[in-house]
Design a protein around this motif. Structure first.
Motif, PDB file in Angstrom:
ATOM      1  N   TYR A 136       0.826  -1.198   0.000  1.00  0.00           N
ATOM      2  CA  TYR A 136       0.000   0.000   0.000  1.00  0.00           C
ATOM      3  C   TYR A 136       0.868   1.259   0.000  1.00  0.00           C
ATOM      4  O   TYR A 136       2.059   1.209   0.298  1.00  0.00           O
ATOM      5  N   ARG A 137       0.216   2.375  -0.329  1.00  0.00           N
ATOM      6  CA  ARG A 137       0.880   3.673  -0.194  1.00  0.00           C
ATOM      7  C   ARG A 137      -0.150   4.726   0.195  1.00  0.00           C
ATOM      8  O   ARG A 137      -1.259   4.765  -0.347  1.00  0.00           O
ATOM      9  N   ALA A 138       0.233   5.558   1.147  1.00  0.00           N
ATOM     10  CA  ALA A 138      -0.565   6.722   1.520  1.00  0.00           C
ATOM     11  C   ALA A 138      -0.011   7.973   0.855  1.00  0.00           C
ATOM     12  O   ALA A 138      -0.750   8.913   0.566  1.00  0.00           O
ATOM     13  N   HIS A 139       1.309   7.988   0.627  1.00  0.00           N
ATOM     14  CA  HIS A 139       1.961   9.128  -0.023  1.00  0.00           C
ATOM     15  C   HIS A 139       1.807   9.042  -1.539  1.00  0.00           C
ATOM     16  O   HIS A 139       1.553   7.964  -2.098  1.00  0.00           O
ATOM     17  N   GLN A 142      -3.268   2.361  -3.683  1.00  0.00           N
ATOM     18  CA  GLN A 142      -3.281   3.716  -3.139  1.00  0.00           C
ATOM     19  C   GLN A 142      -4.410   3.831  -2.123  1.00  0.00           C
ATOM     20  O   GLN A 142      -5.562   3.524  -2.420  1.00  0.00           O
ATOM     21  N   ILE A 143      -4.093   4.256  -0.913  1.00  0.00           N
ATOM     22  CA  ILE A 143      -5.102   4.402   0.135  1.00  0.00           C
ATOM     23  C   ILE A 143      -5.801   5.748  -0.050  1.00  0.00           C
ATOM     24  O   ILE A 143      -5.144   6.797  -0.097  1.00  0.00           O
ATOM     25  N   PRO A 144      -7.120   5.768  -0.164  1.00  0.00           N
ATOM     26  CA  PRO A 144      -7.844   7.034  -0.370  1.00  0.00           C
ATOM     27  C   PRO A 144      -7.600   8.033   0.765  1.00  0.00           C
ATOM     28  O   PRO A 144      -7.373   7.647   1.917  1.00  0.00           O
ATOM     29  N   GLU A 145      -7.658   9.301   0.430  1.00  0.00           N
ATOM     30  CA  GLU A 145      -7.338  10.367   1.372  1.00  0.00           C
ATOM     31  C   GLU A 145      -8.186  10.328   2.631  1.00  0.00           C
ATOM     32  O   GLU A 145      -7.721  10.699   3.718  1.00  0.00           O
ATOM     33  N   GLU A 146      -9.454   9.883   2.514  1.00  0.00           N
ATOM     34  CA  GLU A 146     -10.329   9.905   3.691  1.00  0.00           C
ATOM     35  C   GLU A 146      -9.878   8.932   4.779  1.00  0.00           C
ATOM     36  O   GLU A 146     -10.334   9.018   5.927  1.00  0.00           O
ATOM     37  N   PHE A 147      -8.964   8.022   4.437  1.00  0.00           N
ATOM     38  CA  PHE A 147      -8.460   7.067   5.429  1.00  0.00           C
ATOM     39  C   PHE A 147      -7.045   7.421   5.896  1.00  0.00           C
ATOM     40  O   PHE A 147      -6.402   6.625   6.569  1.00  0.00           O
ATOM     41  N   VAL A 148      -6.607   8.618   5.525  1.00  0.00           N
ATOM     42  CA  VAL A 148      -5.255   9.061   5.878  1.00  0.00           C
ATOM     43  C   VAL A 148      -5.343  10.397   6.603  1.00  0.00           C
ATOM     44  O   VAL A 148      -6.008  11.331   6.146  1.00  0.00           O
ATOM     45  N   ILE A 179      -1.828   6.582   8.204  1.00  0.00           N
ATOM     46  CA  ILE A 179      -3.000   5.760   7.904  1.00  0.00           C
ATOM     47  C   ILE A 179      -3.809   5.595   9.192  1.00  0.00           C
ATOM     48  O   ILE A 179      -3.269   5.218  10.235  1.00  0.00           O
ATOM     49  N   LYS A 180      -5.080   5.882   9.135  1.00  0.00           N
ATOM     50  CA  LYS A 180      -5.928   5.783  10.324  1.00  0.00           C
ATOM     51  C   LYS A 180      -5.989   4.333  10.816  1.00  0.00           C
ATOM     52  O   LYS A 180      -6.147   3.401  10.023  1.00  0.00           O
ATOM     53  N   ASP A 181      -5.814   4.162  12.121  1.00  0.00           N
ATOM     54  CA  ASP A 181      -5.876   2.845  12.779  1.00  0.00           C
ATOM     55  C   ASP A 181      -4.773   1.890  12.339  1.00  0.00           C
ATOM     56  O   ASP A 181      -4.902   0.676  12.490  1.00  0.00           O
ATOM     57  N   ILE A 182      -3.672   2.416  11.797  1.00  0.00           N
ATOM     58  CA  ILE A 182      -2.615   1.533  11.290  1.00  0.00           C
ATOM     59  C   ILE A 182      -1.999   0.702  12.406  1.00  0.00           C
ATOM     60  O   ILE A 182      -1.606  -0.453  12.183  1.00  0.00           O
ATOM     61  N   LYS A 183      -1.933   1.244  13.624  1.00  0.00           N
ATOM     62  CA  LYS A 183      -1.362   0.490  14.736  1.00  0.00           C
ATOM     63  C   LYS A 183      -2.199  -0.751  15.024  1.00  0.00           C
ATOM     64  O   LYS A 183      -1.661  -1.868  15.141  1.00  0.00           O
TER      65      LYS A 183
END
Length: 423
Positions: free
Chosen positions: A227-230, A355-361, A375-379
């Motif tokens: 995955y990628r957030a950037h 690609q992770i959508p912006e609403e989850f980052v 990334i939200k809740d990545i931990k």
């Protein structure tokens, strides 16, 4: 060979600065003497040249590394190559051709076929190349490996690692190759797995090796989701399950898209005990390696070993090898083949980078116009993966997409897979 060895360093910027500082300390210890260094943009590093007292130490500066090697090959005892990943193979070739021993910064390359070419050239090396995977130098790590080989802990059932290393968005803009899969028709494959956190992948395969202390177990099968957030070409987040001949359950979760750094703890689950090894623990007295052993019978062990500078220790170890004080370098070029294979197979297995959508980052602003993407809740997602082996797609995470699996024979598909990803 003189007891004080002459060295040249290719590069002045980036991680080359760390090499320069380590070599300067070894110079003060009368172990080495820096004769020359180079960079295609020497003028950009006036502050570093001043800080390192390059002129006062009579170090000769070059703009071109070929010119430097041609001028100084007869005077040098070895060179260090702390340059961008995709330049390693050719620079290693140029040094080996001139009969110069090489300290090569990790990773040696992330292109498996290129590594095979490097290994072929290495057969003509006057001295064996060492690759700078820093943690293998730790005596405590080697002692635990010896105990594993002896069978004291029983067989290894599982190894896990979570590596959350936050990186500012500028990290991916610091150089043209950062976060790239391909640059100038060269396979780069820069990622958290292949570059920044690669030490720990190499460490895990080190624990898996069974023949002697300096042995690494190749992976046999890999499953992965990438995955990628950037906004980058490559990945900044990976979940992978792998098996080797001797360890059938390896679980790794890595990301640069996070807000907090995890402790870098390698967990080794054996028949008789659980081992937690933290190679870069930090306390009031500085850095140290710490190993906690929880035996099934209730017995506990806590072992610690302080250190000052692992890079300096690694270069000094290579110097001592060249002087005949060690039988071999810590990590041979051939010892990195399991790591480079593993790195390649995660791409072949996943087949895509999602690609992770912006609403989850989450975008976290910090000082100096810097920001983090997390990334939200990545931990929690990583912890569930490590605990259960369930990938994000299997956890029903909204942004997740199933990956796949790959075996070693499929490494031949790496270039095709990367080209598809890059397109």
């Amino acid at each position: 060979m003189n007891s004080q060895l002459n060295v040249g360093i290719i590069g002045l910027g980036g991680f080359a600065v760390a090499h320069h500082k380590a070599v300067y300390e070894l110079e003060r210890k009368k172990k080495v003497k820096l004769l020359c260094t180079c960079d295609i943009a020497v003028e950009k590093f006036a502050h570093i040249i001043k800080e390192l007292e390059i002129h006062q130490r009579d170090v000769v500066l070059f703009h071109n590394y070929i010119e430097m090697l041609d001028r100084f090959s007869s005077k040098l005892n070895f060179v260090t190559i702390p340059t961008p990943i995709h330049l390693h193979a050719e620079m290693h070739n140029q040094a080996v051709t001139r009969k110069l021993p090489v300290y090569l910064e990790k990773p040696p390359t992330l292109d498996y076929s290129e590594l095979q070419e490097m290994l072929t050239r290495e057969k003509n090396a006057i001295k064996q190349t060492t690759v700078g995977f820093n943690f293998i130098v730790q005596r405590l790590r080697q002692k635990i490996k010896q105990r594993l080989i002896s069978g004291e802990f029983g067989g290894i059932k599982k190894i896990t690692f979570i590596g959350h290393w936050p990186r500012y968005a500028s990290y991916f803009k610091r150089s043209p190759w950062a976060g790239k899969l391909i640059l100038d028709n060269k396979f780069v494959l820069d990622s958290c797995f292949g570059n920044a956190i690669s030490h720990y992948i190499h460490n895990i395969l080190f624990w898996c090796g069974t023949t002697d202390i300096f042995s690494w177990d190749p992976v046999e099968e890999v499953r992965a989701e990438l995955y990628r957030a950037h906004n980058i070409q490559g990945m900044d987040t990976i979940f992978t399950l792998a098996s080797t001949e001797h360890v059938k359950d390896i679980r790794i979760a890595l990301t640069h898209a996070c807000s907090e750094k995890t402790k870098d703890i390698e967990k080794i689950y054996c028949d008789n005990a659980e081992i937690q090894f933290e190679g870069n623990a930090q306390g009031e007295k500085g850095f140290y390696a710490q190993c906690k052993i929880q035996w099934n019978n209730g017995k506990q062990e806590v072992l610690e070993e302080p250190y000052d500078n692992l890079l300096q220790d690694n270069i000094e170890y290579y110097v001592d090898y060249l002087l005949g004080n060690h039988q071999r370098p810590l990590t041979l070029l051939s010892d990195t083949e399991p790591f480079v294979m593993f790195n390649g197979l995660v791409y072949v297995a996943a087949k895509k980078i999602v690609q992770i959508p912006e609403e989850f980052v989450e975008c976290i602003n910090v000082d100096n116009n810097e920001y983090l993407l997390a990334i939200k809740d990545i931990k929690k997602i990583s912890e569930v993966f490590i605990e259960t082996g369930k990938f994000p797609s299997e956890q029903k995470i909204q942004w997740a997409y199933p990956g796949g699996d790959a075996k070693t024979s499929q490494i031949k598909n790496l270039h095709e897979v990367i080209l598809n990803m890059a397109s």
